[in-house]
Design a protein around this motif. Sequence first.
Motif, PDB file in Angstrom:
ATOM      1  N   ALA A  45     -26.135  23.212  68.112  1.00 26.69           N
ATOM      2  CA  ALA A  45     -24.829  22.727  68.214  1.00 26.69           C
ATOM      3  C   ALA A  45     -24.735  21.345  67.926  1.00 26.69           C
ATOM      4  O   ALA A  45     -23.520  20.628  67.668  1.00 26.69           O
ATOM      5  N   ALA A  46     -25.902  20.578  67.779  1.00 27.66           N
ATOM      6  CA  ALA A  46     -26.038  19.197  67.505  1.00 27.66           C
ATOM      7  C   ALA A  46     -26.077  19.038  65.946  1.00 27.66           C
ATOM      8  O   ALA A  46     -26.615  18.183  65.355  1.00 27.66           O
ATOM      9  N   ASP A  47     -25.841  20.061  65.193  1.00 30.17           N
ATOM     10  CA  ASP A  47     -25.980  20.090  63.576  1.00 30.17           C
ATOM     11  C   ASP A  47     -27.473  19.890  63.259  1.00 30.17           C
ATOM     12  O   ASP A  47     -27.771  19.140  62.298  1.00 30.17           O
ATOM     13  N   GLU A  48     -28.396  20.634  63.796  1.00 37.20           N
ATOM     14  CA  GLU A  48     -29.632  20.486  63.258  1.00 37.20           C
ATOM     15  C   GLU A  48     -30.263  21.835  62.926  1.00 37.20           C
ATOM     16  O   GLU A  48     -29.476  22.942  63.294  1.00 37.20           O
ATOM     17  N   VAL A  49     -31.119  22.108  62.143  1.00 37.39           N
ATOM     18  CA  VAL A  49     -31.413  23.375  61.657  1.00 37.39           C
ATOM     19  C   VAL A  49     -33.138  23.296  61.798  1.00 37.39           C
ATOM     20  O   VAL A  49     -33.739  22.365  61.295  1.00 37.39           O
ATOM     21  N   ALA A  50     -33.359  24.526  62.397  1.00 36.17           N
ATOM     22  CA  ALA A  50     -34.936  24.609  62.273  1.00 36.17           C
ATOM     23  C   ALA A  50     -35.324  26.129  61.663  1.00 36.17           C
ATOM     24  O   ALA A  50     -34.549  26.951  61.850  1.00 36.17           O
ATOM     25  N   ALA A  51     -36.461  25.869  60.950  1.00 36.16           N
ATOM     26  CA  ALA A  51     -37.094  27.149  60.569  1.00 36.16           C
ATOM     27  C   ALA A  51     -38.340  27.502  61.338  1.00 36.16           C
ATOM     28  O   ALA A  51     -39.063  26.511  61.397  1.00 36.16           O
ATOM     29  N   VAL A  52     -38.500  28.840  61.487  1.00 36.49           N
ATOM     30  CA  VAL A  52     -39.950  29.230  62.179  1.00 36.49           C
ATOM     31  C   VAL A  52     -40.435  30.261  61.124  1.00 36.49           C
ATOM     32  O   VAL A  52     -39.942  31.017  60.856  1.00 36.49           O
ATOM     33  N   SER A  53     -41.678  30.052  60.701  1.00 42.24           N
ATOM     34  CA  SER A  53     -42.479  30.686  59.698  1.00 42.24           C
ATOM     35  C   SER A  53     -43.735  31.174  60.614  1.00 42.24           C
ATOM     36  O   SER A  53     -44.272  30.484  61.347  1.00 42.24           O
ATOM     37  N   MET A  54     -43.956  32.540  60.193  1.00 44.18           N
ATOM     38  CA  MET A  54     -45.107  33.192  61.001  1.00 44.18           C
ATOM     39  C   MET A  54     -45.797  33.653  60.068  1.00 44.18           C
ATOM     40  O   MET A  54     -45.487  34.526  59.123  1.00 44.18           O
ATOM     41  N   TYR A  55     -47.273  33.360  60.037  1.00 45.52           N
ATOM     42  CA  TYR A  55     -48.205  33.964  58.941  1.00 45.52           C
ATOM     43  C   TYR A  55     -49.568  34.461  59.984  1.00 45.52           C
ATOM     44  O   TYR A  55     -49.826  33.978  60.991  1.00 45.52           O
ATOM     45  N   GLU A  56     -50.264  35.275  59.220  1.00 43.59           N
ATOM     46  CA  GLU A  56     -51.441  35.731  59.785  1.00 43.59           C
ATOM     47  C   GLU A  56     -52.444  34.848  60.123  1.00 43.59           C
ATOM     48  O   GLU A  56     -53.157  34.803  60.799  1.00 43.59           O
ATOM     49  N   ASP A  57     -52.440  33.727  59.081  1.00 42.67           N
ATOM     50  CA  ASP A  57     -53.652  32.695  59.376  1.00 42.67           C
ATOM     51  C   ASP A  57     -53.106  31.359  58.905  1.00 42.67           C
ATOM     52  O   ASP A  57     -52.067  31.181  58.440  1.00 42.67           O
TER      53      ASP A  57
END
Length: 109
Positions: A45-57
Amino acid sequence: MYISLRHSKLKPGEAGEVARRINADLLPLMRTIRGYRAYYVFHTAADEVAAVSMYEDEAGVKESDRVAVEWVRANLSDLIFHGPEVVDGVVIVSDENVGGAPIYGSEAG
């Protein structure tokens, strides 16, 4: 399993365009990195964006950080105030509700 969290402050009203560009151009790049498991982007709601990446290693996470930071600087600089800030590490607790069934069943109470 390793996760990276990348965070940026958006210019007001730009979440839709950020999502469109990420979906069209960055997400396909993330999928090509060895060990890819998942990728999520969320808007606050505060005009922020976050990305979460998931990898095996760890190697996959580090490469995803390199690719994503370069891509964001080249493709989103007109839509963000700053970022991305990056933090990553090894997953130490994990749970997933794969079937989508309610964890707190509706039959309670």
